[in-house]
Design a protein around this motif. Structure first.
Motif, PDB file in Angstrom:
ATOM      1  N   ASP A  21      -2.501  26.627 -24.739  1.00 39.11           N
ATOM      2  CA  ASP A  21      -1.342  26.804 -25.619  1.00 39.11           C
ATOM      3  C   ASP A  21      -0.312  27.715 -24.968  1.00 39.11           C
ATOM      4  O   ASP A  21       0.897  27.461 -25.045  1.00 39.11           O
ATOM      5  CB  ASP A  21      -1.796  27.379 -26.963  1.00 39.11           C
ATOM      6  N   ARG A  22      -0.769  28.786 -24.290  1.00 39.56           N
ATOM      7  CA  ARG A  22       0.161  29.680 -23.586  1.00 39.56           C
ATOM      8  C   ARG A  22       0.864  28.961 -22.447  1.00 39.56           C
ATOM      9  O   ARG A  22       2.076  29.097 -22.252  1.00 39.56           O
ATOM     10  CB  ARG A  22      -0.597  30.890 -23.040  1.00 39.56           C
TER      11      ARG A  22
ATOM     12  N   ASN B 189       1.456  25.858 -22.165  1.00 35.97           N
ATOM     13  CA  ASN B 189       2.381  24.861 -22.693  1.00 35.97           C
ATOM     14  C   ASN B 189       3.719  25.471 -23.092  1.00 35.97           C
ATOM     15  O   ASN B 189       4.734  24.775 -23.142  1.00 35.97           O
ATOM     16  CB  ASN B 189       1.747  24.167 -23.899  1.00 35.97           C
ATOM     17  N   ARG B 190       3.727  26.792 -23.337  1.00 32.66           N
ATOM     18  CA  ARG B 190       4.976  27.454 -23.731  1.00 32.66           C
ATOM     19  C   ARG B 190       5.847  27.810 -22.527  1.00 32.66           C
ATOM     20  O   ARG B 190       7.029  28.114 -22.686  1.00 32.66           O
ATOM     21  CB  ARG B 190       4.660  28.733 -24.522  1.00 32.66           C
ATOM     22  N   TYR B 191       5.254  27.792 -21.352  1.00 28.16           N
ATOM     23  CA  TYR B 191       6.018  28.170 -20.163  1.00 28.16           C
ATOM     24  C   TYR B 191       7.074  27.122 -19.830  1.00 28.16           C
ATOM     25  O   TYR B 191       6.855  25.916 -19.978  1.00 28.16           O
ATOM     26  CB  TYR B 191       5.108  28.329 -18.947  1.00 28.16           C
ATOM     27  N   ASP B 192       8.199  27.612 -19.338  1.00 28.23           N
ATOM     28  CA  ASP B 192       9.234  26.707 -18.830  1.00 28.23           C
ATOM     29  C   ASP B 192       8.712  25.994 -17.589  1.00 28.23           C
ATOM     30  O   ASP B 192       8.008  26.581 -16.772  1.00 28.23           O
ATOM     31  CB  ASP B 192      10.489  27.532 -18.496  1.00 28.23           C
TER      32      ASP B 192
END
Length: 378
Positions: free
Chosen positions: A270-271, A273-276
């Motif tokens: 989940d973390r 997936n948040r990255y640019d």
């Protein structure tokens, strides 16, 4: 196959290898007296298992005779990266047993190279443990020992390899056909692996399976500290916020997979997936590691991230981790590079080549190497 060099031991069927066209071999010898006193842990040729050594003198003499009768060559490996007084004493004894019988002697430290030089021995082979990554390094050791052959490091970049062999056209070189999975240069690794004497196996494997990711400082910690609009408590809360870079998150996923902790794996995904996407592609090495890890995970989020990343393109990579043992096209591409240089007279594969040399029989000469279709498919 006449440029392939293979490590042999007492269980090797030398006749089979000769019949398959192998013409170059090397071996280590472990005297019974030395083994009984010091075990195989501090082997004189840096192989830690007894089964990887010759311990029967008559057997290796017989093997050497068979090899020479078939117009092939064999080297003695005195390949320990260091030689204390005791190791040097036994190495000298081994030298006396073999120097008239073998075609060359591989050494991995200056003490042994100096000893061979003092004996006016002219067939010194400098091991990859010397760390010959540059033309200056080769030039220095050539001036010191005038080696019969140089063995280049297994993790050297292809472009550096070609620069070196082109700069010394009259010298002989040996190269690794591909690297292995160790993240460090073997030339500067002084860790004993402890296969037989330590219960947990190799030290590097123990370190990996027992490592713990640590919390890194937020990348914006300076901006947080200097922000005059925030009070001390707000700054403290922001600085204490859990932050892991991509490499640390990948470490955490692998550790949690090892411990079958699917909940923590899902949190890490989940973390990520948040990255640019631009952050994820900053490090090509981490990006490829991420791709391979995502492919191995049966999580919907992993598939989602993988689909998002497939469109990302990189230029071809020019370092040995690309030329992986499971990628036949990459191996073929490397062989073609080696064949361009006549002074690359031998090449080997990790694990001493006992079985992996069979990969070479599977290569299709009509194949061309395409990075986008390799095991690192993007």
């Amino acid at each position: 196959m006449n440029k392939v060099i293979i490590g042999i031991d007492e269980d090797t069927n030398i006749t089979v290898l000769l019949n398959q066209g192998i013409k170059q071999f090397y071996f280590g010898y472990l005297p019974k007296e030395y083994y009984e006193k010091y075990s195989s842990q501090t082997s004189l040729n840096r192989r830690y298992r007894v089964k990887e050594q010759f311990t029967n003198l008559d057997k290796i003499y017989e093997t050497i005779d068979i090899i020479h009768k078939n117009n092939a060559t064999i080297y003695l490996a005195l390949n320990s990266f260091t030689s204390n007084t005791t190791m040097l004493e036994y190495s000298k004894k081994i030298y006396e047993l073999f120097y008239k019988k073998v075609d060359a002697i591989i050494v991995a430290n200056i003490t042994m190279a100096q000893f061979l030089k003092s004996q006016n021995y002219s067939k010194i082979v400098l091991s990859n443990l010397f760390g010959l990554y540059t033309t200056n390094a080769v030039k220095f050791f050539k001036g010191q020992f005038n080696p019969y052959k140089f063995i280049l490091p297994r993790d050297i970049q292809i472009k550096d390899l070609e620069t070196i062999v082109s700069s010394f056209p009259d010298d002989k070189f040996e190269c690794f056909l591909f690297g292995d999975n160790c993240r460090y240069s073997e030339s500067f690794c002084f860790s004993e692996h402890g296969y037989d004497s330590v219960g947990f196996g190799s030290l590097c494997n123990f370190a990996f399976t027992n490592k713990k990711p640590i919390q890194s400082a937020s990348a914006s910690f300076k901006q947080i500290v200097k922000n005059r609009k925030l009070n001390d408590q707000e700054k403290k809360e922001l600085l204490n916020k859990h932050f892991l870079d991509l490499n640390s998150l990948l470490d955490e996923i692998e550790l949690n997979r090892y411990e079958f902790n699917s909940q923590n794996i899902a949190k890490c995904l989940d973390r990520i997936n948040r990255y640019d996407i631009n952050y994820l592609k900053e490090s090509k090495k981490d990006f490829i590691r991420l791709l391979n890890l995502l492919k191995s995970l049966e999580f919907p989020k992993a598939k989602e991230i993988l689909n998002k990343l497939k469109a990302v393109k990189f230029e071809d990579m020019d370092y040995y981790p690309t030329f992986h043992k499971l990628n036949n096209k990459a191996i073929l591409a490397t062989i073609r590079i080696f064949e361009k240089h006549k002074n690359i007279v031998s090449y080997k594969v990790p694990s001493r080549g006992r079985e992996l040399y069979k990969l070479l029989n599977e290569l299709n000469e009509n194949e061309t190497y395409d990075y986008t279709k390799s095991q690192y498919q993007l």
